[in-house]
Design a protein around this motif. Sequence first.
Motif, PDB file in Angstrom:
ATOM      1  N   ARG A 188       0.807  -1.219   0.000  1.00  0.00           N
ATOM      2  CA  ARG A 188       0.000   0.000   0.000  1.00  0.00           C
ATOM      3  C   ARG A 188       0.842   1.272   0.000  1.00  0.00           C
ATOM      4  O   ARG A 188       0.298   2.370  -0.143  1.00  0.00           O
ATOM      5  N   ILE A 189       2.147   1.128   0.185  1.00  0.00           N
ATOM      6  CA  ILE A 189       3.052   2.271   0.115  1.00  0.00           C
ATOM      7  C   ILE A 189       4.306   1.852  -0.642  1.00  0.00           C
ATOM      8  O   ILE A 189       4.584   0.659  -0.800  1.00  0.00           O
ATOM      9  N   VAL A 190       5.060   2.833  -1.068  1.00  0.00           N
ATOM     10  CA  VAL A 190       6.305   2.597  -1.798  1.00  0.00           C
ATOM     11  C   VAL A 190       7.409   3.378  -1.091  1.00  0.00           C
ATOM     12  O   VAL A 190       7.228   4.552  -0.767  1.00  0.00           O
ATOM     13  N   PRO A 191       8.561   2.731  -0.818  1.00  0.00           N
ATOM     14  CA  PRO A 191       9.636   3.465  -0.139  1.00  0.00           C
ATOM     15  C   PRO A 191      10.226   4.534  -1.056  1.00  0.00           C
ATOM     16  O   PRO A 191      10.213   4.383  -2.287  1.00  0.00           O
ATOM     17  N   PRO A 192      10.755   5.593  -0.486  1.00  0.00           N
ATOM     18  CA  PRO A 192      11.417   6.600  -1.314  1.00  0.00           C
ATOM     19  C   PRO A 192      12.680   6.040  -1.951  1.00  0.00           C
ATOM     20  O   PRO A 192      13.239   5.037  -1.493  1.00  0.00           O
ATOM     21  N   ARG A 193      13.127   6.683  -3.004  1.00  0.00           N
ATOM     22  CA  ARG A 193      14.289   6.203  -3.738  1.00  0.00           C
ATOM     23  C   ARG A 193      15.509   6.053  -2.827  1.00  0.00           C
ATOM     24  O   ARG A 193      16.285   5.110  -2.962  1.00  0.00           O
ATOM     25  N   ARG A 224      21.183  -0.604   7.909  1.00  0.00           N
ATOM     26  CA  ARG A 224      22.568  -1.020   8.155  1.00  0.00           C
ATOM     27  C   ARG A 224      23.245  -0.192   9.233  1.00  0.00           C
ATOM     28  O   ARG A 224      24.355  -0.505   9.640  1.00  0.00           O
ATOM     29  N   ASN A 225      22.589   0.857   9.691  1.00  0.00           N
ATOM     30  CA  ASN A 225      23.173   1.723  10.717  1.00  0.00           C
ATOM     31  C   ASN A 225      22.047   2.544  11.345  1.00  0.00           C
ATOM     32  O   ASN A 225      20.887   2.493  10.910  1.00  0.00           O
ATOM     33  N   GLU A 226      22.410   3.321  12.358  1.00  0.00           N
ATOM     34  CA  GLU A 226      21.403   4.126  13.056  1.00  0.00           C
ATOM     35  C   GLU A 226      20.775   5.174  12.149  1.00  0.00           C
ATOM     36  O   GLU A 226      19.580   5.481  12.266  1.00  0.00           O
ATOM     37  N   ALA A 227      21.571   5.743  11.262  1.00  0.00           N
ATOM     38  CA  ALA A 227      21.032   6.770  10.364  1.00  0.00           C
ATOM     39  C   ALA A 227      19.910   6.199   9.511  1.00  0.00           C
ATOM     40  O   ALA A 227      18.887   6.866   9.270  1.00  0.00           O
ATOM     41  N   GLU A 228      20.079   4.952   9.060  1.00  0.00           N
ATOM     42  CA  GLU A 228      19.031   4.343   8.243  1.00  0.00           C
ATOM     43  C   GLU A 228      17.815   3.950   9.087  1.00  0.00           C
ATOM     44  O   GLU A 228      16.681   3.998   8.593  1.00  0.00           O
ATOM     45  N   ILE A 229      18.038   3.578  10.351  1.00  0.00           N
ATOM     46  CA  ILE A 229      16.891   3.337  11.236  1.00  0.00           C
ATOM     47  C   ILE A 229      16.064   4.614  11.347  1.00  0.00           C
ATOM     48  O   ILE A 229      14.832   4.602  11.200  1.00  0.00           O
ATOM     49  N   ALA A 230      16.743   5.736  11.610  1.00  0.00           N
ATOM     50  CA  ALA A 230      16.044   7.013  11.750  1.00  0.00           C
ATOM     51  C   ALA A 230      15.345   7.407  10.450  1.00  0.00           C
ATOM     52  O   ALA A 230      14.218   7.930  10.472  1.00  0.00           O
ATOM     53  N   ALA A 231      15.999   7.148   9.328  1.00  0.00           N
ATOM     54  CA  ALA A 231      15.395   7.502   8.033  1.00  0.00           C
ATOM     55  C   ALA A 231      14.141   6.695   7.773  1.00  0.00           C
ATOM     56  O   ALA A 231      13.134   7.224   7.258  1.00  0.00           O
ATOM     57  N   VAL A 232      14.161   5.413   8.108  1.00  0.00           N
ATOM     58  CA  VAL A 232      12.969   4.582   7.936  1.00  0.00           C
ATOM     59  C   VAL A 232      11.848   5.073   8.849  1.00  0.00           C
ATOM     60  O   VAL A 232      10.674   5.141   8.441  1.00  0.00           O
ATOM     61  N   MET A 233      12.193   5.437  10.077  1.00  0.00           N
ATOM     62  CA  MET A 233      11.182   5.979  10.989  1.00  0.00           C
ATOM     63  C   MET A 233      10.552   7.245  10.414  1.00  0.00           C
ATOM     64  O   MET A 233       9.325   7.410  10.438  1.00  0.00           O
ATOM     65  N   ASP A 234      11.398   8.151   9.915  1.00  0.00           N
ATOM     66  CA  ASP A 234      10.878   9.408   9.360  1.00  0.00           C
ATOM     67  C   ASP A 234       9.942   9.140   8.176  1.00  0.00           C
ATOM     68  O   ASP A 234       8.865   9.738   8.069  1.00  0.00           O
ATOM     69  N   TRP A 235      10.363   8.244   7.297  1.00  0.00           N
ATOM     70  CA  TRP A 235       9.535   7.922   6.134  1.00  0.00           C
ATOM     71  C   TRP A 235       8.223   7.269   6.561  1.00  0.00           C
ATOM     72  O   TRP A 235       7.136   7.667   6.099  1.00  0.00           O
ATOM     73  N   ALA A 236       8.295   6.258   7.456  1.00  0.00           N
ATOM     74  CA  ALA A 236       7.087   5.554   7.883  1.00  0.00           C
ATOM     75  C   ALA A 236       6.115   6.510   8.571  1.00  0.00           C
ATOM     76  O   ALA A 236       4.900   6.452   8.344  1.00  0.00           O
ATOM     77  N   GLY A 237       6.652   7.396   9.404  1.00  0.00           N
ATOM     78  CA  GLY A 237       5.791   8.365  10.065  1.00  0.00           C
ATOM     79  C   GLY A 237       5.088   9.268   9.070  1.00  0.00           C
ATOM     80  O   GLY A 237       3.884   9.531   9.176  1.00  0.00           O
ATOM     81  N   GLY A 238       5.831   9.742   8.077  1.00  0.00           N
ATOM     82  CA  GLY A 238       5.238  10.599   7.052  1.00  0.00           C
ATOM     83  C   GLY A 238       4.219   9.878   6.196  1.00  0.00           C
ATOM     84  O   GLY A 238       3.261  10.490   5.695  1.00  0.00           O
TER      85      GLY A 238
END
Length: 532
Positions: free
Chosen positions: A56-61, A105-119
């Motif tokens: 139902r959603i698509v991840p950003p590039r 693969r790292n904390e930065a990507e964890i945070a990025a996934v959180m930001d995207w999922a929240g949005g």
Amino acid sequence: MGSARLKHYGWGREGEGMSGAEQAFVLGRYRQKFGRDSFDTIAVPKLDDLKLREPRIVPPRALAEICSIDVYNRAAHAYGKSYPDYVRGMIGDYDAAPDIVAYPRNEAEIAAVMDWAGGAGAALTPFGGGSSVCGGVECRVDGSRYKAAVALDMRHLGRVVEVDKTSRAALIEGGAYGPALEAQLKPHGMTLRHFPQSFEYSTLGGWIATRSGGHFASLYTHIDDFVESIRVVTPRGVVETRRLPGSGAGPSPDRMFIGSEGILGVISQAWMRLQARPTFRAGASVRFADFFAAARAVRAVAQAGLYPSNCRILDPQEAFNTGAADGSVAIMVLGFESGDHPVEAWMARALECCADHGGTPEKADAAAAHLEGAAGLWRNAFIRMPYAREFLTPAALINDTFETAITWDRFESFHDSVKAATERAILEATGIKGEVTCRFTHVYPDGPAPYFSFHALGRHGALLEQWQAIKDAASDALIDAGGTITHHHAVGRDHRKWYDRQRPELFAAALRAAKRELDPQAMLNPGVLIDP
């Protein structure tokens, strides 16, 4: 983790399972229990047969490289390993499959996934090894406030980053699986020595998030005892606690995240207390005329301050089911270990405590007793038993466990009332007499952690309802008699109703406040511990 991937249905890796002889032993016990030569067995859908909804959603590039929408990844992250999880997988119900699986693969990507999922308005479920037996990782979002579901798999954060041999501690990433963690510590001569039954297929972050119970039957019973400090990525930022051997500075921030089950953040790293690898061992198997006599011996050992590494007892039927005895005696599996000094004196005193309550040790080499006799048979059955569900569930056999803790003064009446309530529920739900057995997994000076197993012959098409009726009755009995709804399996979704009864309401309000502050969009693992 080895080269083979984890099964999307069943325990362990693809290609693993019980041998023919092991399957024959287990099924033989069930044929004997229920007087059946065979069982009504159905086929489990293969991976190629599964039909999942379109994402139902698509991840950003920017995140596409670490995200997957293929059928295997989505199916393998739909459920844990609870009995309802197996039933739903068996009938091809994968409505709970996440839309996207992210592998940071790292904390930065964890945070990025959180930001995207929240949005995107998605729920986000942290995922370690997926070994939850209480509905801890399932995310059903249909008809809810969430537009989609994302699973956050931590397997790429699996390093031992640093070892402090002076303080005997190590900084370890949250996605480290048990075997890989121990392999990285071994060259340093150290060990975490935390071995839950799911050791091969679970992660450090999962152990901490669920307050896992491990190898030690006394003293260091939970992962809590090994956490020195913790680092957690939350939707509001990173929380890192100070590394200390102990502190009296207010409520412990570590404790807020230990047992938080993924609702407050994702555990990215932790400093963990280590031990020297054991070089001295002593073990014994002790027979008792009945289970309560064995329990009184356990209490004597626990209150003597001997702190055995292993002090588990099996009631006669539990001992029979695992092949540890013939069903006429209760068995105690007793062990001591040390990386510093011989332990024979501790073993001798523990055996004196057992003798005071009628215990008779088996004859065996004390140094190898944990691998021999009743102890060895039980240990092997304990490790191998999770593989049985993938052929027992399709045979409409309901086999499950629940664990709790209670003080010694209430144990015997507690045991009898819980066992009787569960037996009644099996008969009412299935129309066939079932079986309920008990063992101890962990012991304390003030009480034991009883672990019950129940066995019932169910009916295809009604297995979930039958299981739920039995689970409800057992859980009501635990709470009504003053026990805890879980000692080390966590709350998840399966125990949530009784956790709500067990916890103080003002504490629940405080937990909700922490959730609002750390996860203001309430995206993390919804349905666990509290409602947003």
